[in-house]
Design a protein around this motif. Structure first.
Motif, short mmCIF file in Angstrom:
data_model
loop_
_atom_site.label_atom_id
_atom_site.label_comp_id
_atom_site.label_asym_id
_atom_site.label_seq_id
_atom_site.Cartn_x
_atom_site.Cartn_y
_atom_site.Cartn_z
N VAL A 74 0.84 -1.19 0.00
CA VAL A 74 0.00 0.00 0.00
C VAL A 74 0.87 1.24 0.00
O VAL A 74 1.78 1.37 0.82
N LEU A 75 0.60 2.15 -0.93
CA LEU A 75 1.23 3.46 -0.93
C LEU A 75 0.23 4.40 -0.27
O LEU A 75 -0.93 4.47 -0.70
N THR A 76 0.66 5.07 0.76
CA THR A 76 -0.26 5.85 1.59
C THR A 76 0.20 7.29 1.71
O THR A 76 1.36 7.54 2.03
N GLU A 77 -0.71 8.21 1.44
CA GLU A 77 -0.45 9.64 1.63
C GLU A 77 -1.02 10.05 2.98
O GLU A 77 -2.18 9.75 3.27
N ILE A 78 -0.23 10.75 3.79
CA ILE A 78 -0.69 11.21 5.10
C ILE A 78 -0.51 12.72 5.18
O ILE A 78 0.58 13.24 4.91
N SER A 79 -1.58 13.40 5.54
CA SER A 79 -1.53 14.85 5.80
C SER A 79 -1.82 15.07 7.28
O SER A 79 -2.75 14.48 7.83
N LEU A 80 -1.02 15.91 7.90
CA LEU A 80 -1.19 16.23 9.32
C LEU A 80 -1.89 17.57 9.48
O LEU A 80 -1.81 18.42 8.59
N ASP A 81 -2.55 17.76 10.62
CA ASP A 81 -3.15 19.06 10.93
C ASP A 81 -2.07 20.09 11.23
O ASP A 81 -2.14 21.22 10.79
N ARG A 106 9.13 12.10 3.82
CA ARG A 106 8.53 13.42 4.03
C ARG A 106 8.53 14.09 2.68
O ARG A 106 9.57 14.14 2.01
N VAL A 107 7.39 14.62 2.29
CA VAL A 107 7.29 15.21 0.95
C VAL A 107 6.66 16.59 1.01
O VAL A 107 6.03 16.96 2.00
N SER A 108 6.87 17.32 -0.06
CA SER A 108 6.27 18.64 -0.20
C SER A 108 6.26 18.99 -1.67
O SER A 108 7.22 18.66 -2.37
N PRO A 109 5.29 19.63 -2.21
CA PRO A 109 4.02 20.01 -1.60
C PRO A 109 3.07 18.81 -1.60
O PRO A 109 3.43 17.73 -2.05
N PHE A 113 3.53 13.14 4.28
CA PHE A 113 4.29 11.90 4.22
C PHE A 113 3.72 10.99 3.14
O PHE A 113 2.52 11.00 2.88
N ILE A 114 4.60 10.19 2.57
CA ILE A 114 4.22 9.05 1.74
C ILE A 114 4.83 7.83 2.41
O ILE A 114 6.04 7.81 2.68
N LEU A 115 4.01 6.84 2.70
CA LEU A 115 4.49 5.60 3.29
C LEU A 115 4.28 4.47 2.30
O LEU A 115 3.25 4.42 1.61
N VAL A 116 5.22 3.56 2.24
CA VAL A 116 5.03 2.30 1.54
C VAL A 116 4.93 1.26 2.65
O VAL A 116 5.86 1.11 3.45
N VAL A 117 3.78 0.60 2.71
CA VAL A 117 3.56 -0.37 3.78
C VAL A 117 3.18 -1.72 3.19
O VAL A 117 2.66 -1.80 2.08
#
Length: 162
Positions: A74-81, A106-109, A113-117
């Motif tokens: 799974v490739l997962t995009e995570i955005s934090l508050d 850690r990515v921008s813009p 985060f992008i995680l590979v799980v």
């Protein structure tokens, strides 16, 4: 770590090791056209300087999956508050500590985060999501992309101009 400069032979050694780290010193020396003692000294110097981070075995998911189960990648995009340094560091520390996380970027813009799980199955992925995403009040948004086919995977760094 010592300061180091790399010449063409060093780059050839690093490239050859990326392709097959199980080569004997004799084989490696022959492939880059240097003597075995020179080869050994250079490789030891590259290791001491941190140019060779570690040596690992790359396992064949295609060959192992019939024995272990296919699993989910799974490739997962995570955005934090909150994106302050402490919040980013805290999420990153939790992510990299989890064995299911193969890669954490850690990515921008865009997302933070992008995680590979990797997960055994959907219930296993759900448990991961609970652990990493739902339990963290700072996680605002998660997008999961389930891999149906890996067309290419190559961990080598390009060392020569194309």
């Amino acid at each position: 770590m010592e300061e180091i400069t790399l010449d063409l032979i060093d780059l050839r050694l690093l490239d050859a090791l990326q392709q097959d780290a199980l080569q004997t010193n004799q084989e490696l020396a022959g492939s880059v056209h240097i003597s075995p003692p020179t080869c050994m000294r250079r490789v030891q110097r590259l290791r001491a300087a941190g140019m060779i981070e570690r040596q690992v075995a790359l396992l064949s998911a295609d060959r192992l999956s019939p024995l272990l189960g296919h699993g989910l990648q799974v490739l997962t995009e995570i955005s934090l508050d909150r994106q302050d340094a402490a919040s980013l560091d805290a999420f990153e520390a939790r992510a990299v500590a989890d064995d299911a996380v193969q890669q954490c970027w850690r990515v921008s813009p865009g997302p933070d985060f992008i995680l590979v799980v990797i997960a055994r199955d959907m219930p296993d992925y759900h448990a991961l999501a609970q652990r990493l995403f739902n339990a963290d009040a700072n996680v605002r948004n998660v997008k999961a992309f389930f891999s149906v086919k890996r067309a290419k995977f190559d961990p080598r760094l390009p060392l020569f101009p194309i």
